[in-house]
Structure formats: C-alpha cells, structure tokens
Design a protein around this motif. Structure first.
Motif, PDB file in Angstrom:
ATOM      1  N   GLY A   1       0.813  -1.213   0.000  1.00 41.49           N
ATOM      2  CA  GLY A   1       0.000   0.000   0.000  1.00 41.49           C
ATOM      3  C   GLY A   1       0.843   1.257   0.000  1.00 41.49           C
ATOM      4  N   GLY A   2       2.151   1.100   0.255  1.00 39.20           N
ATOM      5  CA  GLY A   2       3.055   2.246   0.259  1.00 39.20           C
ATOM      6  C   GLY A   2       3.496   2.676  -1.127  1.00 39.20           C
ATOM      7  N   LEU A   3       3.105   1.917  -2.143  1.00 40.49           N
ATOM      8  CA  LEU A   3       3.493   2.263  -3.517  1.00 40.49           C
ATOM      9  C   LEU A   3       2.560   3.342  -4.053  1.00 40.49           C
ATOM     10  CD1 LEU A   3       4.145  -1.343  -4.915  1.00 40.49           C
ATOM     11  CD2 LEU A   3       5.795   0.257  -3.923  1.00 40.49           C
ATOM     12  N   THR A   4       2.594   4.492  -3.417  1.00 42.97           N
ATOM     13  CA  THR A   4       1.622   5.550  -3.698  1.00 42.97           C
ATOM     14  C   THR A   4       1.798   6.187  -5.074  1.00 42.97           C
ATOM     15  OG1 THR A   4       3.070   7.089  -2.514  1.00 42.97           O
ATOM     16  CG2 THR A   4       1.249   6.100  -1.273  1.00 42.97           C
ATOM     17  N   GLY A   5       2.951   5.974  -5.705  1.00 40.58           N
ATOM     18  CA  GLY A   5       3.173   6.547  -7.034  1.00 40.58           C
ATOM     19  C   GLY A   5       2.803   5.605  -8.161  1.00 40.58           C
ATOM     20  N   LEU A   6       2.315   4.394  -7.811  1.00 43.34           N
ATOM     21  CA  LEU A   6       2.051   3.372  -8.814  1.00 43.34           C
ATOM     22  C   LEU A   6       0.921   3.776  -9.756  1.00 43.34           C
ATOM     23  CD1 LEU A   6       3.404   0.620  -9.305  1.00 43.34           C
ATOM     24  CD2 LEU A   6       1.462  -0.441  -8.155  1.00 43.34           C
ATOM     25  N   LYS A   7       1.201   3.683 -11.068  1.00 44.20           N
ATOM     26  CA  LYS A   7       0.200   4.015 -12.068  1.00 44.20           C
ATOM     27  C   LYS A   7      -0.246   2.787 -12.857  1.00 44.20           C
ATOM     28  CE  LYS A   7       1.792   8.772 -12.703  1.00 44.20           C
ATOM     29  NZ  LYS A   7       0.615   9.335 -12.014  1.00 44.20           N
ATOM     30  N   SER A   8       0.631   1.787 -12.992  1.00 43.89           N
ATOM     31  CA  SER A   8       0.308   0.603 -13.780  1.00 43.89           C
ATOM     32  C   SER A   8       0.668  -0.655 -13.004  1.00 43.89           C
ATOM     33  CB  SER A   8       1.076   0.626 -15.110  1.00 43.89           C
ATOM     34  OG  SER A   8       0.853  -0.560 -15.845  1.00 43.89           O
ATOM     35  N   LEU A   9      -0.312  -1.570 -12.859  1.00 49.73           N
ATOM     36  CA  LEU A   9      -0.106  -2.816 -12.129  1.00 49.73           C
ATOM     37  C   LEU A   9      -0.666  -3.972 -12.947  1.00 49.73           C
ATOM     38  CD1 LEU A   9       0.679  -4.396  -9.559  1.00 49.73           C
ATOM     39  CD2 LEU A   9      -1.558  -3.799  -8.596  1.00 49.73           C
ATOM     40  N   GLU A  10       0.201  -4.943 -13.253  1.00 49.43           N
ATOM     41  CA  GLU A  10      -0.208  -6.114 -14.018  1.00 49.43           C
ATOM     42  C   GLU A  10      -0.010  -7.365 -13.171  1.00 49.43           C
ATOM     43  OE1 GLU A  10       1.260  -6.487 -17.944  1.00 49.43           O
ATOM     44  OE2 GLU A  10       0.959  -4.368 -18.450  1.00 49.43           O
ATOM     45  N   VAL A  11      -1.111  -8.068 -12.894  1.00 44.06           N
ATOM     46  CA  VAL A  11      -1.070  -9.279 -12.060  1.00 44.06           C
ATOM     47  C   VAL A  11      -1.857 -10.401 -12.733  1.00 44.06           C
ATOM     48  CG1 VAL A  11      -0.594  -8.211  -9.825  1.00 44.06           C
ATOM     49  CG2 VAL A  11      -2.933  -8.274 -10.674  1.00 44.06           C
ATOM     50  N   THR A  12      -1.672 -10.536 -14.036  1.00 43.93           N
ATOM     51  CA  THR A  12      -2.319 -11.611 -14.783  1.00 43.93           C
ATOM     52  C   THR A  12      -1.848 -12.975 -14.279  1.00 43.93           C
ATOM     53  OG1 THR A  12      -2.467 -10.253 -16.770  1.00 43.93           O
ATOM     54  CG2 THR A  12      -2.559 -12.641 -17.075  1.00 43.93           C
ATOM     55  N   SER A  13      -2.784 -13.893 -14.088  1.00 46.87           N
ATOM     56  CA  SER A  13      -2.481 -15.289 -13.752  1.00 46.87           C
ATOM     57  C   SER A  13      -1.532 -15.418 -12.560  1.00 46.87           C
ATOM     58  CB  SER A  13      -1.862 -15.994 -14.976  1.00 46.87           C
ATOM     59  OG  SER A  13      -1.791 -17.383 -14.781  1.00 46.87           O
ATOM     60  N   THR A  14      -1.962 -14.857 -11.436  1.00 43.01           N
ATOM     61  CA  THR A  14      -1.189 -14.988 -10.199  1.00 43.01           C
ATOM     62  C   THR A  14      -1.953 -15.777  -9.135  1.00 43.01           C
ATOM     63  OG1 THR A  14      -2.012 -12.813  -9.523  1.00 43.01           O
ATOM     64  CG2 THR A  14       0.175 -12.882 -10.511  1.00 43.01           C
ATOM     65  N   GLY A  15      -3.102 -16.337  -9.503  1.00 45.65           N
ATOM     66  CA  GLY A  15      -3.852 -17.160  -8.560  1.00 45.65           C
ATOM     67  C   GLY A  15      -4.723 -16.386  -7.604  1.00 45.65           C
ATOM     68  N   LEU A  16      -4.987 -15.106  -7.891  1.00 42.06           N
ATOM     69  CA  LEU A  16      -5.783 -14.276  -6.993  1.00 42.06           C
ATOM     70  C   LEU A  16      -7.259 -14.684  -6.979  1.00 42.06           C
ATOM     71  CD1 LEU A  16      -4.463 -10.645  -7.593  1.00 42.06           C
ATOM     72  CD2 LEU A  16      -4.472 -11.871  -5.427  1.00 42.06           C
ATOM     73  N   TYR A  17      -7.827 -14.717  -5.763  1.00 43.59           N
ATOM     74  CA  TYR A  17      -9.256 -14.935  -5.587  1.00 43.59           C
ATOM     75  C   TYR A  17      -9.953 -13.638  -5.166  1.00 43.59           C
ATOM     76  CZ  TYR A  17      -8.774 -20.007  -5.949  1.00 43.59           C
ATOM     77  OH  TYR A  17      -8.539 -21.289  -6.418  1.00 43.59           O
ATOM     78  N   THR A  18      -9.206 -12.778  -4.504  1.00 43.97           N
ATOM     79  CA  THR A  18      -9.735 -11.487  -4.067  1.00 43.97           C
ATOM     80  C   THR A  18      -8.660 -10.428  -4.279  1.00 43.97           C
ATOM     81  OG1 THR A  18      -8.964 -11.838  -1.786  1.00 43.97           O
ATOM     82  CG2 THR A  18     -11.236 -12.497  -2.298  1.00 43.97           C
ATOM     83  N   ILE A  19      -9.077  -9.190  -4.375  1.00 39.62           N
ATOM     84  CA  ILE A  19      -8.116  -8.095  -4.486  1.00 39.62           C
ATOM     85  C   ILE A  19      -7.582  -7.790  -3.088  1.00 39.62           C
ATOM     86  CG2 ILE A  19      -7.802  -5.679  -5.087  1.00 39.62           C
ATOM     87  CD1 ILE A  19      -9.897  -5.964  -7.195  1.00 39.62           C
ATOM     88  N   PRO A  20      -6.264  -7.883  -2.887  1.00 38.66           N
ATOM     89  CA  PRO A  20      -5.690  -7.620  -1.561  1.00 38.66           C
ATOM     90  C   PRO A  20      -6.078  -6.239  -1.044  1.00 38.66           C
ATOM     91  CG  PRO A  20      -4.052  -8.628  -2.998  1.00 38.66           C
ATOM     92  CD  PRO A  20      -5.231  -8.282  -3.865  1.00 38.66           C
ATOM     93  N   LEU A  21      -6.482  -6.175   0.211  1.00 40.08           N
ATOM     94  CA  LEU A  21      -6.945  -4.931   0.804  1.00 40.08           C
ATOM     95  C   LEU A  21      -5.921  -3.795   0.720  1.00 40.08           C
ATOM     96  CD1 LEU A  21      -9.272  -3.555   2.252  1.00 40.08           C
ATOM     97  CD2 LEU A  21      -8.323  -4.357   4.432  1.00 40.08           C
ATOM     98  N   PRO A  22      -4.597  -4.067   0.869  1.00 40.75           N
ATOM     99  CA  PRO A  22      -3.629  -2.969   0.782  1.00 40.75           C
ATOM    100  C   PRO A  22      -3.690  -2.196  -0.530  1.00 40.75           C
ATOM    101  CG  PRO A  22      -2.583  -4.915   1.716  1.00 40.75           C
ATOM    102  CD  PRO A  22      -3.932  -5.339   1.243  1.00 40.75           C
TER     103      PRO A  22
END
Length: 407
Positions: free
Chosen positions: A155-176
C-alpha cells in the motif's frame, strides 16, 4: 554463438565501449552464460541490455556501475538476485521477466529511484515487505507468478500508475491495494475472481481495467465511479447482466464483453457516447437497446462470431442507422432474413460479416459502400443469381450491386 566465443566477443565489446565512453550497451541474445568482470570498467554506463541470454549469476563487478539507470535481464536463468543489484541505487528501470526467481531479497527496497519493475513469468510465491519503500515506482509487472502472500506494505506504492497481475492465482483483491489511488492501468486477467470489492470505485484515476478470464458473476455498482475509464475488458466471465451504472462511464472507448451470459444491455447504453469498439459475441443478447443509435462514435460492433452458437436476433437493429462512423459489423449466425435498405448510408463501413444467416437477397444500396473491403456472405441461402455471383467472390457481388444501385 558458442559459450567461449560469446564470452570473448563480449569482452571485446566491453573494451570498445570503455574506449569510446558509451553510455548504452546492448548484449542481448548472444548466448552469453557468464558476464565478464570487465563489465565493471564501464562506470559511465547508463543503460545495459542483457536479455535473451543464459545468465545464472551476476558478477560482483556489476555493482560498480553506479550510474546505471536501465538494466534489462529479461529471459535469462537467474535463480536468485545477489546483493550486487542493491548497489545500483540509480536504477530507474529493472526488467527481470522470464527468469527462475523464487524469491526477492529485502534489498530490493533500496532501489528507491525505480520507476519500472518487471517480475513477470518467474516463480515468486511471496513479495518482501521492503517493496513498499519503492515510493517512486510507477509500473509493476507481476503476472504469471504463483504469489500466495501480498504484504500490507504494498500500500506504500503511492506513485504506482500501472499494475499487471495476470495469472497470479488471486481470488480477491488484496486490501492494501485500496491505498493505491493513483492507478491508471490495472490488469487482473486470468485469475479466480468471483466478486469484486465495492471500494473498487475509489480508483477514480483508472483509464484501463482488464478483468477478463475470471469467474465474475456480477460487477459492483461502484464501477460507475471510474469516470476516467477508457478501456474495460470483462470477456470470458459468468456475467448475466451489466449494472446500469456502467452507463456513467462517459469516457469509455472500448468495451469487450465476449463470452459471458448476458441477455441484454442496459437501456441507457447510449450514454456511452465515446464508445468506438463494442464486442459482445458469445452472449445471449437477442435485442439491442434503442439508445444504441446515440453511439455516434461507434466504429466496431462484434455481435456474434460463432456459427455453432446462433443468436436469434432475426432483424437487423434499426438503431444502428444513426451510427454513421461504423467501420466493422459482425453478425454471424443471427438468423437474419434480410439486410436493411439503409445499410448503404453507413458509408464508412469497411468490413461486413453476415455469414451463417438466412439471407436470400441483398439490398442494392450495399453496392454504394465504396469503403467496403471485406464482405462475408457464406452459408446463406442466397437466390440463385446471387449464389452464382458469390461463388465468383465478393468483388462479383459488389459489382452487381453497384450496377443495381445505379440502375
């Protein structure tokens, strides 16, 4: 290039680079399995490209490249990252895609100048909390990693503009991730989402959202708060309807909703006046809302593609008459019995696919479409004269219709 030959060639290139004082060196795709220690002599280097090699380790001398800002190590065989990388504190771009990394060291957080970090296609199971220190990071690619643990510090990555998490096994979006309000591009494709959190609507800077190939049965109504969104990909889910709030996305230019279980589109769909591309094939939609005529910028409409899965549309949507910028129309296996006389008014049309329908005749106005380059009429019960012409090819049909239109 053989191992020894590649090594000697790299030593030569390094020496030439040192003598000429170059700031950029490309050693990609030369079969290199070991990087010479002499690389440390290039203290002036700012960009180093080592992708598509066979590197399994990095020399200590690499740490002397303290001016390095861009390092490309993609598609090598690195199993671990040694502390030498932690010394490259001026790095702005680090590409480690396609290696054999099973973990990231804590010192990754020391690379405080990083703007872009590509870790896709590795074997990462968890991420170090120190990643949260990368406050300048704008692009993060984590796709194709079996990540099981997501530290709160992200959650500290406050400058993040682009995030790619294709095929990482996620069931829910992490709260952070809720604390990443500046996200503009988010790719969550090929995961296991069945639902999305209501706080999704807090990402008001999002321009592109990819939710394709999940198990979503519905979309949160807060999706309508993402008013900056221009691209939305929700294909290959289990959606039975779209929330009416989706019609608030007035900047949306592309909506891909292929292969869901949609039976209709919202009545106010025409409010999406910026829409240029709409893909809804592979659903159960049998009628388009009248408001479709308000989509004055629509250029591409893919209604159905699969001849094995017909859609009983039967009548060509009259609302499309007002969509004068249409360039591509695809109505495969829609049980169409005729094409409208006004189709010749769609003067920008370049591609028309109405194969696998019940067409027996064609309107002469079709011959007025001078921009039409692709015409597919296959598997229609065309009357005998048209059938003979069709066997000669689309050009013969067009020439015939042009004469008919003039006559």
């Amino acid at each position: 290039m053989e191992k020894n030959t590649a090594y000697r060639e790299v030593e030569r290139l390094i020496e030439v680079a040192r003598m000429e004082g170059v700031t950029e060196l490309d050693l990609s795709d030369i079969g290199l399995s070991e990087l010479p220690e002499s690389i440390g002599s290039l203290s002036q280097l700012r960009s180093l490209y080592l992708s598509e090699n066979e590197l399994m380790r990095l020399p200590k001398a690499l740490g002397r490249l303290t001016q390095l800002q861009e390092l490309d190590l993609a598609r090598n065989q690195l199993p671990i990252l040694t502390e030498v990388l932690g010394q490259l504190t001026q790095l702005r771009s680090l590409d480690l895609m396609g290696n054999a990394l099973v973990e990231l060291p804590e010192f990754i957080g020391a690379l405080s100048q990083l703007r872009s970090l590509n870790l896709a296609s590795n074997q990462l199971i968890h991420l170090p909390p120190s990643m949260g220190k990368l406050e300048n990071l704008q692009e993060l690619q984590l796709s194709y990693n079996p990540i099981a643990q997501w530290p709160e510090e992200l959650g500290g990555l406050t400058g993040l503009k682009s995030l790619e998490v294709t095929s990482t096994g996620l069931y829910t979006i992490p709260l952070p991730w809720k604390d990443l309000p500046g996200l503009e591009t988010l790719n969550l494709a090929f995961n296991h989402f069945e639902t999305l959190p209501e706080w999704l609507g807090t990402w008001t800077e999002l321009r592109s959202l990819d939710l394709s190939f999940n198990q979503l049965t519905e979309l949160p109504i807060t999706l309508g708060s993402l008013i900056q969104l221009t691209n939305l990909d929700i294909q290959s889910n289990q959606l039975q309807s779209l929330p009416g709030q989706i019609c608030s996305l007035v900047n949306l230019t592309s909506l891909l909703a292929y292969n869901n279980q949609l039976s209709h589109l919202p009545e106010a769909f025409g409010r999406l006046t910026a829409l240029t591309s709409l893909g809804i094939a592979g659903n159960r939609i049998c009628q388009l809302p009248d408001s479709m005529g308000e989509l004055q910028n629509l250029r591409q409409l893919i209604f159905n593609l699969d001849p094995e899965a017909p859609v009983p549309l039967q009548a060509f949507p009259t609302s499309l008459r007002s969509c004068r910028l249409l360039e591509q129309l695809t109505f495969v296996a829609c049980e169409l019995r005729s094409l409208p006389h006004w189709i010749g008014e769609l003067t920008q049309l370049k591609s028309l696919n109405v194969s696998h329908n019940n067409l027996t005749d064609l309107p002469p106005s079709l011959g007025k479409l001078d921009s039409l380059k692709t015409l597919n009429l296959s598997n229609n019960p065309l009357r005998s004269e048209l059938e003979v012409l069709w066997e000669r090819g689309p050009r013969a049909i067009k020439n015939y219709l042009q004469k008919s239109a003039k006559g």
